[in-house]
Design an enzyme around this catalytic site. Structure first.
Site, PDB file in Angstrom:
ATOM      1  NE  ARG A  25      -3.911  -0.179   2.136  1.00 31.98           N
ATOM      2  CZ  ARG A  25      -3.910   1.030   2.624  1.00 31.98           C
ATOM      3  NH1 ARG A  25      -2.907   1.412   3.396  1.00 31.98           N
ATOM      4  NH2 ARG A  25      -4.884   1.874   2.376  1.00 31.98           N
ATOM      5  CG  ASP A  68      -4.032   3.870   5.368  1.00 39.74           C
ATOM      6  OD1 ASP A  68      -2.945   3.440   4.993  1.00 39.74           O
ATOM      7  OD2 ASP A  68      -5.112   3.642   4.824  1.00 39.74           O
TER       8      ASP A  68
END
Ligand code: 4FV
Length: 246
Positions: A152, A166
Site C-alpha cells: 500500500r 489510513d
C-alpha cells in the site's frame, strides 16, 4: 518494488498475486512478487528440509543447508535484498514499519515452519518481523500480511489520499464511512456528509477519528501530533459535550 518469498508452501503464498489491489499492482508492474520453493534447494531424493533439534525437545527444526543454497542462488540472480524473517520474536509490524520497508525497493521474506529455523540462517537475516504476540503454524500468513501492508506504500498501488486517510497514518483511527442508500432500516447517513460542505465534512471526520481514538486507542491518541484541524475538532467536540451535559 521487488519482493521475494521462500517457503515450503509456495502455492499457499502465491495466491496473494491473484486478488485485488495487489493483483492490479503486479499487473501494472509496480510490484514484482516471486515465490521460491525451499525444497528446490535440497539435494536429497526426499527433499528433506527439517531435522531433529540438537539438545532434544519437541518438534523439528528447519535445516540450514537448503537456505544457504537458496541465498547463494538468489543473491547471484537478484543481488542483495533486505532479508526479513517472519517470527514471533520479530519487531512488531506497524504502518510506519511497513512504510519503511516499502522504501527498501527489494525485500526477501523467509517463511519458517515447525519449531523454527536453524539459528545459523540468521546470518542472512537483516530483520525479524512479527505480526502479533501469538504463535502460528508457519511464517507464510505473516509474509502475506507484510506484503499486503507494504504494497500500500508503493507509489501508484493505492491512491495517495487513501493512504493519508489510513488509520494509524497520523496515529489516529479512521473515521466512519457511509455510502448509498441514504437510509436503511431507519438508520440514516449523517446529514453533514450529504451537505456538500467539504470543510464541515473534513471537521466531522476528524472529530470522529479523535473520538474513536480517545475511546479505543488512548495510547495512539497520546502519541498523536495535533494540527490545527485537530484543535478545532476537539473544541467542537468539547462544546458538544458541554451542551449535552447542560
Ligand atoms: C509469527 C508471528 C509466527 C512460529 C513458528 C512459524 C511461527 C513457526 N511470525 N509473526 N506471530 N511464526 O507465529 O510472524 O515456524
Amino acid at each position: 518494488m521487488r519482493v521475494g518469498v521462500v517457503t515450503i508452501f509456495p502455492d499457499f503464498v502465491k495466491v496473494i498475486k491473484d486478488y485485488g489491489v495487489i493483483a492490479q499492482a503486479v499487473e501494472n508492474g509496480l510490484i514484482d512478487i516471486e515465490i521460491f520453493n525451499l525444497r528446490d534447494f535440497t539435494t536429497d531424493k526426499h527433499k528433506v528440509v527439517d531435522d531433529y533439534p540438537y539438545g532434544g525437545g519437541p518438534g523439528m527444526v528447519m535445516k540450514p543447508e537448503p537456505f544457504f543454497r537458496f541465498f547463494e542462488f538468489y543473491s547471484q540472480k537478484y543481488g542483495k535484498p533486505y532479508v526479513l524473517l517472519t517470527s514471533p520474536q520479530g519487531r512488531r509490524l506497524t504502518n510506519n514499519f511497513a512504510q519503511e520497508l516499502a522504501s527498501k525497493e527489494h525485500i526477501l521474506i523467509i517463511c519458517g515452519r515447525y519449531e523454527g529455523i536453524d539459528e545459523r540462517v540468521s546470518h542472512f537475516v537483516d530483520e525479524e518481523v512479527s505480526i502479533g504476540d501469538y504463535v502460528l503454524t508457519g511464517g507464510e500468513l505473516p509474509a502475506m500480511v507484510v506484503i499486503d501492508a507494504v504494497s500500500r506504500f508503493v507509489p501508484g498501488v493505492v491512491e495517495e489520499e487513501s493512504v493519508k486517510n489510513d488509520s494509524f497514518y497520523n496515529d489516529l483511527l479512521d473515521h466512519p464511512h457511509y455510502t448509498r442508500p441514504r437510509e436503511i432500516e431507519g438508520l440514516k447517513v449523517p446529514e453533514v456528509l450529504v451537505s456538500g460542505n467539504h470543510e464541515e465534512v473534513e471537521l466531522w471526520r476528524r472529530k470522529e477519528s479523535l473520538k474513536k481514538t480517545m475511546l479505543k486507542r488512548p495510547d495512539l491518541f497520546i502519541k498523536h501530533t495535533f494540527d490545527e484541524l485537530d484543535k478545532k475538532a476537539l473544541i467542537s467536540l468539547f462544546r458538544e459535550l458541554m451542551s449535552n451535559a447542560q
